[in-house]
Design a protein around this motif. Sequence first.
Motif, PDB file in Angstrom:
ATOM      1  N   GLU A  10      61.198  91.381 -10.386  1.00 43.78           N
ATOM      2  CA  GLU A  10      59.821  91.538  -9.931  1.00 43.78           C
ATOM      3  C   GLU A  10      58.883  90.833 -10.897  1.00 43.78           C
ATOM      4  O   GLU A  10      59.096  90.848 -12.101  1.00 43.78           O
ATOM      5  CB  GLU A  10      59.456  93.014  -9.852  1.00 43.78           C
ATOM      6  CG  GLU A  10      60.193  93.742  -8.766  1.00 43.78           C
ATOM      7  CD  GLU A  10      59.747  95.182  -8.637  1.00 43.78           C
ATOM      8  OE1 GLU A  10      58.676  95.553  -9.159  1.00 43.78           O
ATOM      9  OE2 GLU A  10      60.483  95.935  -8.000  1.00 43.78           O
ATOM     10  N   ILE A  11      57.843  90.235 -10.346  1.00 39.41           N
ATOM     11  CA  ILE A  11      56.854  89.534 -11.151  1.00 39.41           C
ATOM     12  C   ILE A  11      55.497  90.194 -10.937  1.00 39.41           C
ATOM     13  O   ILE A  11      55.092  90.424  -9.801  1.00 39.41           O
ATOM     14  CB  ILE A  11      56.784  88.039 -10.781  1.00 39.41           C
ATOM     15  CG1 ILE A  11      58.115  87.383 -11.083  1.00 39.41           C
ATOM     16  CG2 ILE A  11      55.659  87.346 -11.524  1.00 39.41           C
ATOM     17  CD1 ILE A  11      58.220  85.947 -10.641  1.00 39.41           C
ATOM     18  N   ASP A  12      54.820  90.490 -12.027  1.00 38.40           N
ATOM     19  CA  ASP A  12      53.486  91.072 -11.978  1.00 38.40           C
ATOM     20  C   ASP A  12      52.482  89.947 -11.759  1.00 38.40           C
ATOM     21  O   ASP A  12      52.308  89.084 -12.608  1.00 38.40           O
ATOM     22  CB  ASP A  12      53.202  91.796 -13.285  1.00 38.40           C
ATOM     23  CG  ASP A  12      51.821  92.424 -13.344  1.00 38.40           C
ATOM     24  OD1 ASP A  12      51.066  92.338 -12.352  1.00 38.40           O
ATOM     25  OD2 ASP A  12      51.495  92.996 -14.393  1.00 38.40           O
ATOM     26  N   CYS A  13      51.826  89.966 -10.617  1.00 37.05           N
ATOM     27  CA  CYS A  13      50.853  88.922 -10.274  1.00 37.05           C
ATOM     28  C   CYS A  13      49.422  89.393 -10.480  1.00 37.05           C
ATOM     29  O   CYS A  13      48.477  88.736 -10.031  1.00 37.05           O
ATOM     30  CB  CYS A  13      51.048  88.485  -8.828  1.00 37.05           C
ATOM     31  SG  CYS A  13      52.604  87.621  -8.550  1.00 37.05           S
ATOM     32  N   SER A  14      49.231  90.503 -11.173  1.00 32.04           N
ATOM     33  CA  SER A  14      47.891  91.086 -11.301  1.00 32.04           C
ATOM     34  C   SER A  14      46.921  90.207 -12.085  1.00 32.04           C
ATOM     35  O   SER A  14      45.715  90.361 -11.955  1.00 32.04           O
ATOM     36  CB  SER A  14      47.974  92.471 -11.940  1.00 32.04           C
ATOM     37  OG  SER A  14      48.509  92.401 -13.249  1.00 32.04           O
ATOM     38  N   GLU A  15      47.411  89.265 -12.874  1.00 37.86           N
ATOM     39  CA  GLU A  15      46.518  88.395 -13.647  1.00 37.86           C
ATOM     40  C   GLU A  15      45.904  87.275 -12.803  1.00 37.86           C
ATOM     41  O   GLU A  15      44.868  86.726 -13.145  1.00 37.86           O
ATOM     42  CB  GLU A  15      47.269  87.764 -14.819  1.00 37.86           C
ATOM     43  CG  GLU A  15      48.278  86.715 -14.365  1.00 37.86           C
ATOM     44  CD  GLU A  15      49.139  86.173 -15.478  1.00 37.86           C
ATOM     45  OE1 GLU A  15      49.011  84.967 -15.760  1.00 37.86           O
ATOM     46  OE2 GLU A  15      49.906  86.948 -16.052  1.00 37.86           O
ATOM     47  N   LYS A  58      57.833  83.024 -15.916  1.00 40.06           N
ATOM     48  CA  LYS A  58      57.419  84.414 -16.132  1.00 40.06           C
ATOM     49  C   LYS A  58      58.622  85.352 -16.006  1.00 40.06           C
ATOM     50  O   LYS A  58      58.800  86.251 -16.818  1.00 40.06           O
ATOM     51  CB  LYS A  58      56.358  84.837 -15.119  1.00 40.06           C
ATOM     52  CG  LYS A  58      54.979  84.302 -15.375  1.00 40.06           C
ATOM     53  CD  LYS A  58      54.076  84.649 -14.222  1.00 40.06           C
ATOM     54  CE  LYS A  58      52.959  85.571 -14.454  1.00 40.06           C
ATOM     55  NZ  LYS A  58      52.545  86.038 -15.675  1.00 40.06           N
ATOM     56  N   LYS A  62      60.439  87.541 -18.958  1.00 38.04           N
ATOM     57  CA  LYS A  62      60.583  88.986 -18.776  1.00 38.04           C
ATOM     58  C   LYS A  62      62.030  89.398 -19.005  1.00 38.04           C
ATOM     59  O   LYS A  62      62.309  90.374 -19.695  1.00 38.04           O
ATOM     60  CB  LYS A  62      60.130  89.367 -17.361  1.00 38.04           C
ATOM     61  CG  LYS A  62      60.242  90.827 -17.065  1.00 38.04           C
ATOM     62  CD  LYS A  62      59.780  91.102 -15.638  1.00 38.04           C
ATOM     63  CE  LYS A  62      60.037  92.536 -15.247  1.00 38.04           C
ATOM     64  NZ  LYS A  62      59.650  92.809 -13.858  1.00 38.04           N
TER      65      LYS A  62
END
Length: 72
Positions: A10-15, A58, A62
Amino acid sequence: MTFNDGLRGEIDCSEYPEKGPVFAPLKEPGFFRKAFIEGGTIAWPNGADIAPESLYEKLLQKEQNREGVVHQ
């Protein structure tokens, strides 16, 4: 996300919504869910896209952090 070489996670795309006006709509979950694949890239109807190389890096970082690999 799964890449051809088997790297997955999973990749955090919140940025991304903070990276400029084209990404601002990604804050809205309904708009974010409109993502589609176009030419090997994740894209949205407003023209926003995220290069697969960026996502791969990314995810790789991670995974390396999870495994305790030191970056130089």
